[in-house]
Design a protein around this motif. Structure first.
Motif, PDB file in Angstrom:
ATOM      1  N   ILE A 185      -4.151  -9.561 -90.414  1.00 38.86           N
ATOM      2  CA  ILE A 185      -3.713  -8.684 -89.324  1.00 38.86           C
ATOM      3  C   ILE A 185      -4.772  -7.616 -89.048  1.00 38.86           C
ATOM      4  CG2 ILE A 185      -1.934  -7.080 -88.522  1.00 38.86           C
ATOM      5  CD1 ILE A 185       0.098  -8.623 -90.142  1.00 38.86           C
ATOM      6  N   GLY A 186      -5.418  -7.120 -90.096  1.00 40.07           N
ATOM      7  CA  GLY A 186      -6.499  -6.165 -89.890  1.00 40.07           C
ATOM      8  C   GLY A 186      -7.618  -6.755 -89.058  1.00 40.07           C
ATOM      9  N   SER A 187      -7.950  -8.021 -89.309  1.00 46.54           N
ATOM     10  CA  SER A 187      -9.033  -8.662 -88.556  1.00 46.54           C
ATOM     11  C   SER A 187      -8.629  -8.906 -87.103  1.00 46.54           C
ATOM     12  CB  SER A 187      -9.435  -9.992 -89.220  1.00 46.54           C
ATOM     13  OG  SER A 187      -8.467 -10.997 -89.028  1.00 46.54           O
ATOM     14  N   LEU A 188      -7.357  -9.198 -86.874  1.00 55.56           N
ATOM     15  CA  LEU A 188      -6.876  -9.349 -85.501  1.00 55.56           C
ATOM     16  C   LEU A 188      -6.914  -8.012 -84.768  1.00 55.56           C
ATOM     17  CD1 LEU A 188      -3.841 -11.730 -86.119  1.00 55.56           C
ATOM     18  CD2 LEU A 188      -5.855 -12.257 -84.726  1.00 55.56           C
ATOM     19  N   ALA A 189      -6.601  -6.934 -85.487  1.00 61.20           N
ATOM     20  CA  ALA A 189      -6.552  -5.602 -84.873  1.00 61.20           C
ATOM     21  C   ALA A 189      -7.913  -5.163 -84.352  1.00 61.20           C
ATOM     22  CB  ALA A 189      -6.017  -4.583 -85.877  1.00 61.20           C
ATOM     23  N   VAL A 190      -8.978  -5.448 -85.104  1.00 63.90           N
ATOM     24  CA  VAL A 190     -10.305  -4.968 -84.685  1.00 63.90           C
ATOM     25  C   VAL A 190     -10.866  -5.759 -83.506  1.00 63.90           C
ATOM     26  CG1 VAL A 190     -10.833  -4.176 -87.026  1.00 63.90           C
ATOM     27  CG2 VAL A 190     -11.620  -6.440 -86.287  1.00 63.90           C
ATOM     28  N   GLN A 191     -10.184  -6.829 -83.123  1.00 66.03           N
ATOM     29  CA  GLN A 191     -10.662  -7.638 -82.007  1.00 66.03           C
ATOM     30  C   GLN A 191     -10.006  -7.266 -80.680  1.00 66.03           C
ATOM     31  OE1 GLN A 191     -11.338 -11.983 -83.092  1.00 66.03           O
ATOM     32  NE2 GLN A 191     -10.208 -11.332 -84.921  1.00 66.03           N
ATOM     33  N   SER A 192      -9.238  -6.161 -80.671  1.00 64.41           N
ATOM     34  CA  SER A 192      -8.581  -5.714 -79.443  1.00 64.41           C
ATOM     35  C   SER A 192      -8.778  -4.210 -79.281  1.00 64.41           C
ATOM     36  CB  SER A 192      -7.086  -6.060 -79.487  1.00 64.41           C
ATOM     37  OG  SER A 192      -6.463  -5.391 -80.558  1.00 64.41           O
ATOM     38  N   PRO A 193      -8.721  -3.696 -78.036  1.00 70.00           N
ATOM     39  CA  PRO A 193      -9.040  -2.285 -77.792  1.00 70.00           C
ATOM     40  C   PRO A 193      -7.949  -1.294 -78.191  1.00 70.00           C
ATOM     41  CG  PRO A 193      -8.485  -3.393 -75.738  1.00 70.00           C
ATOM     42  CD  PRO A 193      -8.571  -4.454 -76.791  1.00 70.00           C
ATOM     43  N   GLY A 194      -6.686  -1.647 -78.040  1.00 71.14           N
ATOM     44  CA  GLY A 194      -5.600  -0.730 -78.360  1.00 71.14           C
ATOM     45  C   GLY A 194      -5.343  -0.659 -79.851  1.00 71.14           C
ATOM     46  N   ASP A 195      -4.632   0.379 -80.281  1.00 72.74           N
ATOM     47  CA  ASP A 195      -4.382   0.547 -81.712  1.00 72.74           C
ATOM     48  C   ASP A 195      -3.556  -0.584 -82.295  1.00 72.74           C
ATOM     49  OD1 ASP A 195      -5.671   2.894 -81.282  1.00 72.74           O
ATOM     50  OD2 ASP A 195      -4.115   4.198 -82.090  1.00 72.74           O
ATOM     51  N   ASN A 196      -2.648  -1.169 -81.520  1.00 71.74           N
ATOM     52  CA  ASN A 196      -1.780  -2.231 -82.051  1.00 71.74           C
ATOM     53  C   ASN A 196      -1.725  -3.467 -81.157  1.00 71.74           C
ATOM     54  OD1 ASN A 196       0.348  -1.613 -80.023  1.00 71.74           O
ATOM     55  ND2 ASN A 196       0.554   0.278 -81.217  1.00 71.74           N
ATOM     56  N   ASP A 197      -2.613  -3.545 -80.170  1.00 72.41           N
ATOM     57  CA  ASP A 197      -2.588  -4.674 -79.241  1.00 72.41           C
ATOM     58  C   ASP A 197      -2.744  -6.020 -79.939  1.00 72.41           C
ATOM     59  OD1 ASP A 197      -2.365  -2.843 -77.234  1.00 72.41           O
ATOM     60  OD2 ASP A 197      -4.407  -3.066 -76.474  1.00 72.41           O
ATOM     61  N   GLY A 198      -3.514  -6.032 -81.018  1.00 70.02           N
ATOM     62  CA  GLY A 198      -3.809  -7.299 -81.680  1.00 70.02           C
ATOM     63  C   GLY A 198      -2.788  -7.738 -82.709  1.00 70.02           C
ATOM     64  N   TYR A 199      -1.769  -6.937 -82.958  1.00 72.24           N
ATOM     65  CA  TYR A 199      -0.783  -7.307 -83.974  1.00 72.24           C
ATOM     66  C   TYR A 199      -0.007  -8.549 -83.527  1.00 72.24           C
ATOM     67  CZ  TYR A 199      -1.476  -2.586 -85.933  1.00 72.24           C
ATOM     68  OH  TYR A 199      -2.007  -1.441 -86.480  1.00 72.24           O
ATOM     69  N   PRO A 200       0.139  -9.525 -84.412  1.00 72.47           N
ATOM     70  CA  PRO A 200       0.712 -10.822 -84.017  1.00 72.47           C
ATOM     71  C   PRO A 200       2.217 -10.945 -84.250  1.00 72.47           C
ATOM     72  CG  PRO A 200      -0.139 -10.992 -86.233  1.00 72.47           C
ATOM     73  CD  PRO A 200      -0.399  -9.562 -85.793  1.00 72.47           C
ATOM     74  N   THR A 201       2.795 -11.965 -83.652  1.00 74.86           N
ATOM     75  CA  THR A 201       4.130 -12.410 -84.036  1.00 74.86           C
ATOM     76  C   THR A 201       3.989 -13.237 -85.315  1.00 74.86           C
ATOM     77  OG1 THR A 201       3.960 -14.484 -82.799  1.00 74.86           O
ATOM     78  CG2 THR A 201       4.805 -12.556 -81.609  1.00 74.86           C
ATOM     79  N   GLN A 202       5.113 -13.600 -85.906  1.00 75.52           N
ATOM     80  CA  GLN A 202       5.050 -14.383 -87.137  1.00 75.52           C
ATOM     81  C   GLN A 202       4.387 -15.739 -86.902  1.00 75.52           C
ATOM     82  OE1 GLN A 202       6.363 -13.329 -90.432  1.00 75.52           O
ATOM     83  NE2 GLN A 202       4.790 -14.878 -90.768  1.00 75.52           N
ATOM     84  N   LEU A 203       4.718 -16.396 -85.798  1.00 77.21           N
ATOM     85  CA  LEU A 203       4.125 -17.699 -85.495  1.00 77.21           C
ATOM     86  C   LEU A 203       2.625 -17.567 -85.270  1.00 77.21           C
ATOM     87  CD1 LEU A 203       4.448 -20.703 -84.932  1.00 77.21           C
ATOM     88  CD2 LEU A 203       4.975 -20.135 -82.535  1.00 77.21           C
ATOM     89  N   GLN A 204       2.219 -16.565 -84.521  1.00 76.85           N
ATOM     90  CA  GLN A 204       0.792 -16.348 -84.283  1.00 76.85           C
ATOM     91  C   GLN A 204       0.048 -16.074 -85.586  1.00 76.85           C
ATOM     92  OE1 GLN A 204       1.198 -13.105 -81.527  1.00 76.85           O
ATOM     93  NE2 GLN A 204       0.936 -14.398 -79.716  1.00 76.85           N
ATOM     94  N   LEU A 205       0.659 -15.284 -86.458  1.00 76.56           N
ATOM     95  CA  LEU A 205       0.024 -14.960 -87.734  1.00 76.56           C
ATOM     96  C   LEU A 205      -0.119 -16.198 -88.607  1.00 76.56           C
ATOM     97  CD1 LEU A 205      -1.066 -12.911 -89.774  1.00 76.56           C
ATOM     98  CD2 LEU A 205       1.299 -12.499 -90.494  1.00 76.56           C
ATOM     99  N   ASP A 206       0.950 -16.978 -88.710  1.00 78.03           N
ATOM    100  CA  ASP A 206       0.903 -18.188 -89.536  1.00 78.03           C
ATOM    101  C   ASP A 206      -0.180 -19.143 -89.045  1.00 78.03           C
ATOM    102  OD1 ASP A 206       2.973 -17.205 -91.067  1.00 78.03           O
ATOM    103  OD2 ASP A 206       4.533 -18.393 -90.072  1.00 78.03           O
ATOM    104  N   ASN A 207      -0.260 -19.321 -87.732  1.00 78.09           N
ATOM    105  CA  ASN A 207      -1.252 -20.234 -87.166  1.00 78.09           C
ATOM    106  C   ASN A 207      -2.668 -19.701 -87.370  1.00 78.09           C
ATOM    107  OD1 ASN A 207       0.647 -22.080 -86.286  1.00 78.09           O
ATOM    108  ND2 ASN A 207       0.823 -21.168 -84.242  1.00 78.09           N
TER     109      ASN A 207
END
Length: 320
Positions: free
Chosen positions: A287-309
């Motif tokens: 989730i940390g790696s997803l977060a740094v790939q988006s401009p907003g503070d929490n824009d990159g946070y995933p759903t459970q399905l997105q995270l699992d994939n």
């Protein structure tokens, strides 16, 4: 009353993000978003399907209404958020960067959230949660909020709830470095899980090696210490085991703000779902790696399905 998985509290602010890269004082157009370490965590947990509640005070103003609407849309429980008619909601300005950390300026002194006090504490609501997440920010923004945080921490521990603590150091909010270290460590020693960054760990303990930083807290009775190592991943240690869990390599870092909160989301959710510590830390790294790939503070946070994939596809790629 709804049963919660996690409860957290602190200050949320309206965040004005510059639309174009460059120095903050040169920015002319901004987009309004939500900022706040604890709201980041609550949003991240809610997106994963957990019941997360956030407690605070907001002003009777447009910023406060914006925060409430955003959290409502994210399905964060806001039942115990209070409106303060005398003090405003804080806000911040944030530059846009193409790499590295953005410039941030805060306008929060005397905010409604800084007037959160023990008389605002609702025992029944806090007891509806099985876990509490605390950051160092409520400890820093005012004496009143610090007293509230200490009360909440002691109350939840007394009633057998687990507590995670992320220092989230903000030196500019403290009168001295010594006071900051003393208050932060006093809170950390009462937590079950402590989640500092490597630089924060050095400031708070005086040690540089992750193993020594972790041992400092374990010796005080903390159950688990997880130290964020940036792109290198994270190191965790308990009384029985220790390991460095590699990070997720990314092609481009857009914005680092919110990555630490996303990491906390992964670790907390994993532990609550009874994953192994390694799996929980791996989830935090993801989730940390997803977060740094988006401009907003929490824009990159995933759903459970997105995270699992994401984790599955990444690990398959590493094996190849």
């Amino acid at each position: 009353m709804k049963q919660l998985d996690v409860i957290t509290f602190g200050e949320a602010m309206a965040m004005f993000m510059a639309d174009q890269p460059g120095a903050l004082h040169d920015a002319r157009q901004f987009t309004m978003e939500l900022a706040g370490a604890e709201t980041n965590v609550a949003i991240g947990l809610a997106r994963l399907g957990l019941e997360a509640g956030w407690v605070s005070k907001i002003g009777n103003d447009a910023f406060g209404r914006f925060i409430m609407e955003r959290l409502k849309n994210e399905k964060v429980d806001i039942e115990r958020v209070l409106t303060d008619k005398q003090h405003p909601t804080g806000f911040q300005l944030k530059s846009k960067v193409t790499e590295g950390d953005p410039e941030v300026q805060y306008f929060r002194k005397g905010s409604a959230a800084s007037h959160l006090q023990v008389s605002d504490f609702n025992e029944e609501y806090f007891l509806s949660a099985r876990h509490m997440h605390l950051t160092g920010i409520p400890l820093a923004i005012s004496e009143q909020a610090r007293t509230f945080a200490k009360h909440a921490l002691a109350f939840m521990k007394e009633h057998g709830r687990t507590v995670s603590f992320d220092p989230n150091l903000r030196p500019s909010l403290w009168s001295s470095r010594e006071e900051m270290v003393k208050e932060m460590n006093a809170a950390a020693f009462q937590a079950d899980y402590v989640l500092p960054g490597i630089e924060e760990g050095e400031i708070l303990t005086g040690f540089k090696h992750p193993r020594d930083i972790a041992s400092f807290y374990l010796d005080k009775g903390v159950e688990l210490v997880v130290i964020k190592l940036g792109e290198e991943g994270a190191f965790y240690k308990t009384a029985a085991m220790e390991e460095t869990v590699p990070g997720f390599k990314v092609q481009e870092v857009v914005d680092t703000v919110g990555a630490g909160d996303g990491f906390a989301v992964g670790v907390i959710s994993g532990l609550l779902e009874r994953q192994s510590i390694r799996e929980a830390v791996l989830r935090g790294n993801a989730i940390g790696s997803l977060a740094v790939q988006s401009p907003g503070d929490n824009d990159g946070y995933p759903t459970q399905l997105q995270l699992d994939n994401y984790i599955k596809n990444y690990l398959q790629g590493v094996k190849c």
